[in-house]
Write a protein that holds these residues in place. Structure first.
Motif, PDB file in Angstrom:
ATOM      1  N   THR A 161       0.799  -1.226   0.000  1.00 24.43           N
ATOM      2  CA  THR A 161       0.000   0.000   0.000  1.00 24.43           C
ATOM      3  C   THR A 161       0.832   1.277   0.000  1.00 24.43           C
ATOM      4  O   THR A 161       0.324   2.346  -0.358  1.00 24.43           O
ATOM      5  CB  THR A 161      -0.913   0.041   1.237  1.00 24.43           C
ATOM      6  N   ALA A 172       1.749   2.557   2.696  1.00 25.78           N
ATOM      7  CA  ALA A 172       1.308   3.249   3.910  1.00 25.78           C
ATOM      8  C   ALA A 172       2.422   3.293   4.950  1.00 25.78           C
ATOM      9  O   ALA A 172       3.391   2.530   4.892  1.00 25.78           O
ATOM     10  CB  ALA A 172       0.088   2.538   4.501  1.00 25.78           C
ATOM     11  N   VAL A 215      -0.202   3.646  10.079  1.00 28.41           N
ATOM     12  CA  VAL A 215      -1.440   3.338   9.339  1.00 28.41           C
ATOM     13  C   VAL A 215      -1.593   1.829   9.182  1.00 28.41           C
ATOM     14  O   VAL A 215      -2.687   1.274   9.340  1.00 28.41           O
ATOM     15  CB  VAL A 215      -1.440   4.037   7.962  1.00 28.41           C
ATOM     16  N   PHE A 251      -8.147   0.119   4.600  1.00 26.03           N
ATOM     17  CA  PHE A 251      -7.269   1.157   4.065  1.00 26.03           C
ATOM     18  C   PHE A 251      -7.858   1.825   2.819  1.00 26.03           C
ATOM     19  O   PHE A 251      -7.878   3.043   2.697  1.00 26.03           O
ATOM     20  CB  PHE A 251      -5.907   0.546   3.722  1.00 26.03           C
ATOM     21  N   ILE A 254      -8.795   8.545   1.950  1.00 28.93           N
ATOM     22  CA  ILE A 254      -7.982   8.037   0.849  1.00 28.93           C
ATOM     23  C   ILE A 254      -8.530   8.560  -0.467  1.00 28.93           C
ATOM     24  O   ILE A 254      -7.803   9.027  -1.336  1.00 28.93           O
ATOM     25  CB  ILE A 254      -7.976   6.492   0.849  1.00 28.93           C
TER      26      ILE A 254
END
Length: 260
Positions: free
Chosen positions: A19, A21, A25, A44, A50
Motif C-alpha cells: 500500500t 502506507a 497506518v 485502508f 484516501i
C-alpha cells in the motif's frame, strides 16, 4: 513494532510494501481487522480520506493517455497500453478485477465515467498508485465473497451487447481463467463436456450455479444429490463423468498431486 510477534511484523511489512502506507497506518488497519490482511486492505482503501487524495487533473491526464482518438472511451488498444504501463499481461485475471472495480459494462471497454469513478474509488490518480493497488486486487480474489461477486460480474461483462447468454467459447475461456484461481480440478472436464455434448451459449443460471457446484460438490461426487435443483446441464455433466469413468465411484481423485 519490536513488541510484535514475527507473524504480525511480517504482515505489517507486507501491508506497507503493497500500500505504501506508514507503519502507523498499517498497524491501525491490521488491528481493526483482527490481523487479516484482506480485511486490512479493505479498511485502508475504503477510508474516505484516501479517496479525497485523488487529484481530478491527474485522473483526467490518465484517462486522456488511454482514450481512443475517435470516441470518448478507452477501447482495446488503450487497455493494451494501460496493461503495458502496469506491467500486467492483458489476459491476467487481475484485469477482470480492475474492470469489476470500474463497474465496466463491456469487456475491453471503459467509459470515461467507469474509468474515472473506479480510479477515484480506489484512491488512484497516478500510474505508481495503480501499480501499487494491483497486488491488493490479487488479494481480493482470495476473499470468498469478493470472488463470488467478481465471478458473477464476469458473465455480464464478457457477453456480447444485446445478448442474454454467453457465447460458449467465451464462457470456457472465462471459466478456465476463474477456476484456475480457485483450482477446481474438474474445470477441464467441464469444458470438454460442453464442447462435446452442448455446443451452445451458456445461460446466466448455468453460469451462477456452476460456482455453487464447484464449491459444494467434492470431486468424487460423493455428496452430489441427483434430486437437487441443479440445472439440467450440470446433471448431464455428472452423467458424462460417470459414463467416461472419469470419477472413481466413491473415491476422490487426488488432484493435489496433479496441480503441483
Amino acid at each position: 513494532m519490536n513488541k510484535l510477534g514475527r507473524g504480525h511484523r511480517d504482515k505489517v511489512q507486507q501491508f506497507m510494501a503493497i500500500t505504501g502506507a506508514s507503519e502507523k497506518v498499517a498497524l491501525h488497519a491490521l488491528k481493526v481487522s483482527d490481523w487479516h490482511l484482506e480485511g486490512a486492505f479493505d479498511v485502508f482503501y475504503t477510508q474516505p480520506q484516501i479517496k479525497a487524495f485523488t487529484d481530478s487533473r491527474h485522473l483526467e491526464e490518465l484517462y486522456n493517455r488511454y482514450k481512443d482518438q475517435y470516441v470518448d472511451m478507452i477501447m482495446a488498444d488503450g487497455i493494451t497500453v494501460l496493461c503495458n504501463d502496469l506491467q500486467v499481461d492483458p489476459q491476467d485475471i487481475v484485469m477482470l478485477v480492475v474492470s469489476w472495480h470500474m463497474k465496466a459494462a463491456t469487456m475491453c471497454e471503459f467509459s470515461k465515467q467507469e474509468f474515472l469513478g473506479g480510479l477515484q474509488a480506489l484512491g488512484i490518480d497516478s500510474l505508481e498508485k495503480f501499480r501499487e493497488r494491483i497486488q491488493f486486487m490479487r488479494f481480493e480474489l482470495k476473499d470468498e465473497q469478493k470472488f463470488r461477486e467478481i465471478y458473477n460480474f464476469a458473465f455480464g461483462w464478457a457477453k456480447e451487447k444485446g445478448q442474454k447468454s454467453l457465447a460458449l467459447d467465451t464462457a470456457i475461456g472465462m471459466w478456465q481463467l476463474l477456476f484456475a484461481e480457485k483450482q477446481w480440478s474438474l474445470v477441464d472436464h467441464w469444458c470438454q463436456f460442453l464442447q462435446a455434448r452442448h455446443n451452445k451459449a451458456i445461460s446466466r443460471d448455468t453460469w451462477s450455479q456452476l460456482l455453487e457446484f464447484a464449491k459444494t460438490v467434492d470431486t468424487s461426487l460423493s455428496n452430489y444429490d441427483a434430486e437437487g435443483a441443479w440445472p439440467y446441464l450440470i446433471d448431464e455433466f455428472v452423467e458424462y463423468l460417470n459414463e467416461n469413468e472419469i470419477i472413481q465411484q466413491g473415491q476422490p481423485i487426488d488432484w493435489s498431486l496433479k496441480q503441483r
